[in-house]
Motif scaffolding. Sequence first.
Motif, PDB file in Angstrom:
ATOM      1  N   ILE A 468      24.403  35.161  17.969  1.00 23.80           N
ATOM      2  CA  ILE A 468      25.533  35.823  18.614  1.00 23.80           C
ATOM      3  C   ILE A 468      26.852  35.303  18.050  1.00 23.80           C
ATOM      4  O   ILE A 468      26.981  34.118  17.731  1.00 23.80           O
ATOM      5  N   GLN A 469      27.824  36.185  17.882  1.00 22.27           N
ATOM      6  CA  GLN A 469      29.082  35.801  17.263  1.00 22.27           C
ATOM      7  C   GLN A 469      29.893  34.888  18.182  1.00 22.27           C
ATOM      8  O   GLN A 469      29.898  35.068  19.408  1.00 22.27           O
ATOM      9  N   PRO A 470      30.600  33.903  17.604  1.00 19.57           N
ATOM     10  CA  PRO A 470      31.314  32.913  18.421  1.00 19.57           C
ATOM     11  C   PRO A 470      32.315  33.522  19.399  1.00 19.57           C
ATOM     12  O   PRO A 470      32.393  33.087  20.553  1.00 19.57           O
ATOM     13  N   ASP A 471      33.101  34.523  18.948  1.00 14.85           N
ATOM     14  CA  ASP A 471      34.074  35.083  19.885  1.00 14.85           C
ATOM     15  C   ASP A 471      33.398  35.887  20.981  1.00 14.85           C
ATOM     16  O   ASP A 471      33.936  36.032  22.072  1.00 14.85           O
ATOM     17  N   HIS A 472      32.201  36.395  20.712  1.00 18.81           N
ATOM     18  CA  HIS A 472      31.431  37.079  21.743  1.00 18.81           C
ATOM     19  C   HIS A 472      30.962  36.089  22.805  1.00 18.81           C
ATOM     20  O   HIS A 472      30.977  36.377  24.007  1.00 18.81           O
ATOM     21  N   ILE A 473      30.570  34.910  22.351  1.00 17.25           N
ATOM     22  CA  ILE A 473      30.179  33.861  23.300  1.00 17.25           C
ATOM     23  C   ILE A 473      31.365  33.495  24.194  1.00 17.25           C
ATOM     24  O   ILE A 473      31.222  33.339  25.411  1.00 17.25           O
ATOM     25  N   GLY A 474      32.548  33.319  23.571  1.00 14.05           N
ATOM     26  CA  GLY A 474      33.731  32.993  24.359  1.00 14.05           C
ATOM     27  C   GLY A 474      34.038  34.051  25.392  1.00 14.05           C
ATOM     28  O   GLY A 474      34.369  33.743  26.552  1.00 14.05           O
ATOM     29  N   TYR A 475      33.927  35.321  24.986  1.00 13.70           N
ATOM     30  CA  TYR A 475      34.165  36.428  25.920  1.00 13.70           C
ATOM     31  C   TYR A 475      33.175  36.369  27.072  1.00 13.70           C
ATOM     32  O   TYR A 475      33.550  36.508  28.249  1.00 13.70           O
ATOM     33  N   LEU A 476      31.892  36.161  26.748  1.00 11.93           N
ATOM     34  CA  LEU A 476      30.877  36.098  27.810  1.00 11.93           C
ATOM     35  C   LEU A 476      31.158  34.946  28.777  1.00 11.93           C
ATOM     36  O   LEU A 476      30.990  35.088  30.002  1.00 11.93           O
ATOM     37  N   GLY A 477      31.576  33.802  28.225  1.00 11.14           N
ATOM     38  CA  GLY A 477      31.879  32.666  29.095  1.00 11.14           C
ATOM     39  C   GLY A 477      32.977  32.997  30.096  1.00 11.14           C
ATOM     40  O   GLY A 477      32.875  32.660  31.288  1.00 11.14           O
ATOM     41  N   MET A 478      34.040  33.652  29.619  1.00  8.84           N
ATOM     42  CA  MET A 478      35.139  34.018  30.522  1.00  8.84           C
ATOM     43  C   MET A 478      34.683  35.028  31.581  1.00  8.84           C
ATOM     44  O   MET A 478      35.019  34.904  32.770  1.00  8.84           O
ATOM     45  N   GLU A 479      33.915  36.022  31.154  1.00  6.73           N
ATOM     46  CA  GLU A 479      33.468  37.050  32.098  1.00  6.73           C
ATOM     47  C   GLU A 479      32.489  36.495  33.123  1.00  6.73           C
ATOM     48  O   GLU A 479      32.524  36.863  34.305  1.00  6.73           O
ATOM     49  N   LEU A 480      31.594  35.622  32.679  1.00  7.66           N
ATOM     50  CA  LEU A 480      30.641  35.026  33.624  1.00  7.66           C
ATOM     51  C   LEU A 480      31.351  34.136  34.638  1.00  7.66           C
ATOM     52  O   LEU A 480      30.966  34.075  35.812  1.00  7.66           O
ATOM     53  N   GLN A 481      32.399  33.441  34.213  1.00  7.97           N
ATOM     54  CA  GLN A 481      33.175  32.639  35.145  1.00  7.97           C
ATOM     55  C   GLN A 481      33.879  33.533  36.169  1.00  7.97           C
ATOM     56  O   GLN A 481      33.934  33.218  37.364  1.00  7.97           O
ATOM     57  N   LYS A 482      34.413  34.670  35.715  1.00  5.92           N
ATOM     58  CA  LYS A 482      35.043  35.631  36.630  1.00  5.92           C
ATOM     59  C   LYS A 482      34.018  36.172  37.625  1.00  5.92           C
ATOM     60  O   LYS A 482      34.306  36.309  38.824  1.00  5.92           O
ATOM     61  N   ALA A 483      32.821  36.476  37.113  1.00  2.93           N
ATOM     62  CA  ALA A 483      31.772  36.976  38.006  1.00  2.93           C
ATOM     63  C   ALA A 483      31.388  35.917  39.034  1.00  2.93           C
ATOM     64  O   ALA A 483      31.160  36.221  40.224  1.00  2.93           O
ATOM     65  N   TYR A 484      31.333  34.662  38.609  1.00  5.74           N
ATOM     66  CA  TYR A 484      31.010  33.565  39.522  1.00  5.74           C
ATOM     67  C   TYR A 484      32.074  33.422  40.615  1.00  5.74           C
ATOM     68  O   TYR A 484      31.750  33.250  41.804  1.00  5.74           O
ATOM     69  N   GLN A 485      33.346  33.506  40.239  1.00  8.39           N
ATOM     70  CA  GLN A 485      34.431  33.410  41.217  1.00  8.39           C
ATOM     71  C   GLN A 485      34.384  34.575  42.192  1.00  8.39           C
ATOM     72  O   GLN A 485      34.622  34.402  43.399  1.00  8.39           O
ATOM     73  N   SER A 486      34.093  35.774  41.706  1.00  8.25           N
ATOM     74  CA  SER A 486      33.982  36.934  42.600  1.00  8.25           C
ATOM     75  C   SER A 486      32.846  36.745  43.586  1.00  8.25           C
ATOM     76  O   SER A 486      32.964  37.054  44.784  1.00  8.25           O
ATOM     77  N   LEU A 487      31.709  36.233  43.062  1.00 14.73           N
ATOM     78  CA  LEU A 487      30.561  35.975  43.933  1.00 14.73           C
ATOM     79  C   LEU A 487      30.898  34.927  44.982  1.00 14.73           C
ATOM     80  O   LEU A 487      30.574  35.059  46.175  1.00 14.73           O
ATOM     81  N   LYS A 488      31.591  33.907  44.582  1.00 14.74           N
ATOM     82  CA  LYS A 488      31.942  32.802  45.476  1.00 14.74           C
ATOM     83  C   LYS A 488      32.912  33.242  46.568  1.00 14.74           C
ATOM     84  O   LYS A 488      32.801  32.814  47.727  1.00 14.74           O
ATOM     85  N   LEU A 489      33.866  34.115  46.199  1.00 15.78           N
ATOM     86  CA  LEU A 489      34.909  34.547  47.141  1.00 15.78           C
ATOM     87  C   LEU A 489      34.553  35.830  47.852  1.00 15.78           C
ATOM     88  O   LEU A 489      35.304  36.286  48.725  1.00 15.78           O
ATOM     89  N   GLY A 490      33.429  36.440  47.468  1.00  9.87           N
ATOM     90  CA  GLY A 490      33.034  37.694  48.100  1.00  9.87           C
ATOM     91  C   GLY A 490      33.819  38.888  47.628  1.00  9.87           C
ATOM     92  O   GLY A 490      33.865  39.917  48.330  1.00  9.87           O
ATOM     93  N   ASN A 491      34.447  38.790  46.449  1.00 11.32           N
ATOM     94  CA  ASN A 491      35.223  39.898  45.908  1.00 11.32           C
ATOM     95  C   ASN A 491      34.347  40.774  45.003  1.00 11.32           C
ATOM     96  O   ASN A 491      33.276  40.369  44.550  1.00 11.32           O
ATOM     97  N   ARG A 492      34.864  41.964  44.714  1.00  8.10           N
ATOM     98  CA  ARG A 492      34.151  42.863  43.826  1.00  8.10           C
ATOM     99  C   ARG A 492      34.449  42.475  42.380  1.00  8.10           C
ATOM    100  O   ARG A 492      35.603  42.226  42.033  1.00  8.10           O
ATOM    101  N   TYR A 493      33.431  42.423  41.538  1.00  4.77           N
ATOM    102  CA  TYR A 493      33.605  42.070  40.126  1.00  4.77           C
ATOM    103  C   TYR A 493      33.482  43.303  39.255  1.00  4.77           C
ATOM    104  O   TYR A 493      32.544  44.108  39.426  1.00  4.77           O
ATOM    105  N   THR A 494      34.402  43.466  38.302  1.00  6.65           N
ATOM    106  CA  THR A 494      34.338  44.539  37.307  1.00  6.65           C
ATOM    107  C   THR A 494      34.497  43.914  35.917  1.00  6.65           C
ATOM    108  O   THR A 494      35.486  43.210  35.681  1.00  6.65           O
ATOM    109  N   GLN A 495      33.555  44.161  35.045  1.00  6.90           N
ATOM    110  CA  GLN A 495      33.610  43.570  33.716  1.00  6.90           C
ATOM    111  C   GLN A 495      34.751  44.135  32.900  1.00  6.90           C
ATOM    112  O   GLN A 495      35.013  45.339  32.909  1.00  6.90           O
ATOM    113  N   ASP A 496      35.454  43.241  32.196  1.00  9.36           N
ATOM    114  CA  ASP A 496      36.529  43.653  31.307  1.00  9.36           C
ATOM    115  C   ASP A 496      35.924  44.305  30.061  1.00  9.36           C
ATOM    116  O   ASP A 496      35.136  43.690  29.347  1.00  9.36           O
ATOM    117  N   GLN A 497      36.290  45.512  29.785  1.00 10.00           N
ATOM    118  CA  GLN A 497      35.733  46.256  28.654  1.00 10.00           C
ATOM    119  C   GLN A 497      36.547  46.060  27.396  1.00 10.00           C
ATOM    120  O   GLN A 497      36.214  46.630  26.379  1.00 10.00           O
TER     121      GLN A 497
END
Length: 497
Positions: A468-497
């Motif tokens: 997997i390409q390095p910048d793709h990994i970085g993108y996934l890391g940021m999005e997964l962290q956002k998803a984790y915060q949404s899950l933790k706070l009970g908010n709705r998560y939408t992936q950045d396209q």
Amino acid sequence: MTLASSNYQFTYTPHYKPNQLICGYGQTAVITGWTVKQSVAKQLNPEDYAVIGNLYSPTRGISPLIRNLLANPHVRFLVILQATKEDKNAGGCQCLLDFLANGFTKGTSDTGRDTWVINSTITGYIDIEITADALETLRQSLDYKEVKSISEVVNYVKEFAKETHKQTWGEPLIFPIVETTPTVLPGPRYGHRIEGKTIAETWVKILHRIKTTGTIRPTGYDGKWQELIDLTAVITNEPPEFYFPDPNYLPIDRSFLQEYIPQILDDAPYTEGVKYTYGQRLRSWFKRDQIEQVINKLIGEIDAASGVMSLWDVNDHDKGGSPCLNHIWVRVVDNELSLTATLRSNDMFAAWPANAMGLRALQQHIRDAIAKRSDYNLQMGPLITISQSAHIYDDTWENVDKLISNQYAKIINNRDYFDPSGNFLIEVEDGQIMVKQTTSGSGEIVACYSGKNPLKLVRDICAASPAIQPDHIGYLGMELQKAYQSLKLGNRYTQDQ
């Protein structure tokens, strides 16, 4: 001076690149261009010449040559040999002749540094630290001859040697050299992969990688280089007519390429002083035309994995002068013809672009021959080069820095985000983060990952898809962290396209 055989003789003392020179005791310096210097030296006595050496580059080679001549004022004659296509292409000997005939002017190098520019249609530089007076004195103190063959070299050297010894034109002159050492970041030494659409784009990426993390070590040529070991370059979409940027930042142009490609495609007769050409190694060196063998092999067995050409001769260990290009492998997969070339030693700044374009021309030649002689209408697949020692010499570091400064950001920013490892769709479902991996083309789901820990998910994805390409990994890391915060706070998560 030392006394020998009842004649006064001189000793040539090189201060620059001594291991690249054959030194003698006379007053004539022989510049052999691209012709093997030993082929000249074996026909002369050391008492006849002062020094014999090659001159490959007008921008990198003339300045150290002149420094050595200034440090050895007993040299009063030059014999300059221009005998090969490489001499014509490189222009080093012609530029030296123009310096002797036309002089020089103060100017700037292509990196913006103050320099003496030789008055020639061929770009050539002399270090600004050398004074103009010293250069003029040298020009006025040398008699010189241009020759086209080794036999002419021998005749003129012997003729000069018969003349009464001339007085030295002055005292030895030595001028300071400005040296720079690049900053190197940590990185792996072995095994690197770089991909680009064109040779020009890939070249800039290669130079950036070497300059950033390459190991600095001494060479066998009185200098340093910065090196990566086992660098794989993948060129995916080089056009048939070749891409040259505008303005052209490559070290070659179309006219040079027209002269260079036949050196890979065509056989060549033996020429004294010329070690070999790649075409000679491929067409006749081993008493077989290996290019024709591969074409016939693939026509008879289109999916064969034995489309191999070798340029290495076991006798090269003993003779020296072994080819840098050693092995070529041609393969057809899914109606695509790819070519992989292995180079044991590769000057990535000055030589790799020409190497890559010549190999691409060979790849096109094989594809076209197969199409002409069979029913296979293959597509051109990628060109892959494996440079086992991928290096840039210290006298090009300044040029590389400028090229990277001017071009690297543009190339990196002008990219698509296609990743062969596929796409990743992230959702939050039933109290967990769900990641679906799909193919890049059809969008078929090929793997699923789920959990609550974003770091573990990233590690699981990378373990399953290590390419997997390095910048793709970085993108996934940021999005997964956002998803984790949404899950933790009970908010709705939408992936950045």
